[in-house]
Scaffold this active site. Sequence first.
Site, PDB file in Angstrom:
ATOM      1  CB  THR A  12      72.353  62.640  73.417  1.00  0.00           C
ATOM      2  OG1 THR A  12      71.460  62.849  72.338  1.00  0.00           O
ATOM      3  CG2 THR A  12      71.627  61.895  74.511  1.00  0.00           C
ATOM      4  CG  ASP A  56      70.015  68.089  68.484  1.00  0.00           C
ATOM      5  OD1 ASP A  56      69.255  67.468  69.246  1.00  0.00           O
ATOM      6  OD2 ASP A  56      70.388  67.641  67.378  1.00  0.00           O
ATOM      7  CB  SER A  57      75.040  67.140  66.096  1.00  0.00           C
ATOM      8  OG  SER A  57      74.319  65.988  65.753  1.00  0.00           O
ATOM      9  CB  SER A  58      69.719  68.263  64.005  1.00  0.00           C
ATOM     10  OG  SER A  58      69.644  66.897  64.316  1.00  0.00           O
ATOM     11  CG  ASP A  89      70.934  63.085  65.478  1.00  0.00           C
ATOM     12  OD1 ASP A  89      70.978  61.888  65.818  1.00  0.00           O
ATOM     13  OD2 ASP A  89      70.029  63.857  65.832  1.00  0.00           O
ATOM     14  CB  CYS A 275      75.015  49.406  47.959  1.00  0.00           C
ATOM     15  SG  CYS A 275      73.921  48.666  46.762  1.00  0.00           S
TER      16      CYS A 275
HETATM   17  N1  ASP Z   1      70.112  64.769  68.536  1.00  0.00           N
HETATM   18  C1  ASP Z   1      71.362  64.434  69.177  1.00  0.00           C
HETATM   19  C2  ASP Z   1      72.475  65.177  68.444  1.00  0.00           C
HETATM   20  O1  ASP Z   1      72.920  64.736  67.419  1.00  0.00           O
HETATM   21  C3  ASP Z   1      71.593  62.976  69.154  1.00  0.00           C
HETATM   22  C4  ASP Z   1      72.873  62.515  69.825  1.00  0.00           C
HETATM   23  O2  ASP Z   1      73.626  63.275  70.373  1.00  0.00           O
HETATM   24  O3  ASP Z   1      73.107  61.304  69.821  1.00  0.00           O
HETATM   25  O4  ASP Z   1      72.880  66.238  68.891  1.00  0.00           O
END
Ligand code: ASP
Length: 339
Positions: A12, A56-58, A89, A275
């Site tokens: 982001t 995007d890190s996903s 993420d 937990c």
């Molecule tokens: N979707 C974004 C990512 O992980 C979220 C972030 O950067 O905070 O690339």
Amino acid sequence: MSQILIIYTGGTIGMMSDPVTKVLKPINFEQIMDNVPELEKLNCKIKVHSFKEIIDSSNMNPEIWSELAGLIESHYDDVDGFVILHGSDTMAYTASALSFMLENLAKPVIFTGSQLPISAIRTDAKENLMTAIEIANAKKNDRARVPEVCIYFDYKLFRGNRSFKYNSSKFEAFRSPNYPILAESGVHLRFSVNDIRHPGEASLILHKNLVNEVAVLKLYPGISPKVVAATLNADVRGIVMETFGAGNTTTDQWFIDLLKDAIDSGKVILDISQCKVGTVELGRYETSKQLKDIGVANGYDMTFEAAVTKMMYLLGQLDDPKEVKRLLEVDLRGELTVS
Ligand code: ASP
């Protein structure tokens, strides 16, 4: 003058809203720099390496982790520290993976990112970026103050392999409930000197080979033999099992038999708790005694992120499941506390 290498992977921090579709999409590093003229005022030189594909890190994966670790190794002697710009993420996964891949690390590798793009008026990106650089550059008696893989976010510095993304909408995105924060910034930047790891004199060793033959078994009351068998019989070498409380599971015989069959067939099963705070104590309750007896590994207070990446790392190093199990229970990079 000291030098810091910023490695830009995406996230982001470097996104902008598409004027037509309105979705957030990555931009290039020059556009980020335009938003932070303060970078010019730092008392260190900044070098930048931008990944060819900004993500995007996903979309992060072990191949990119290897590329990132290789990049750190190849610049290791030229710079004083590293700042990695990464989406929040999966930041805790990448930071955990790199902590295992970079053995004997003696320089700071500080991950940061933001919840709002750097061009947004209320952005958290500038503070995160500027302080991450300051931490990567911080020295005492000519030695790095934090020679660890860390995450810096919202005024706090966490050990990477102890942290997890906790909040998707507040600036306070990360937590590290089982280990103290390593530094806090406010009017002053204060380091928790006694909680920071310092390596010995040995040189950096890079371990690029991660094996992703890992499955996850998350337990819940009512889980069926079919679901447990499908996970344990998957074509993998390691299973991270998320259990109840202090590492407990059902004592139903079918369940213990399935776990035992998997271990006897050469698979490694690691017990971590659902937990977020506290530790696994195999054998404390009747509901974990048999797990210990059949050879389930004790994950103590490891995060899920550390558990999965440590399993991938050890499977990449070792063929013998018994050795993998033994080392899963050993504190390799500050990721667990043996209780
Ligand atoms: N979707 C974004 C990512 O992980 C979220 C972030 O950067 O905070 O690339």
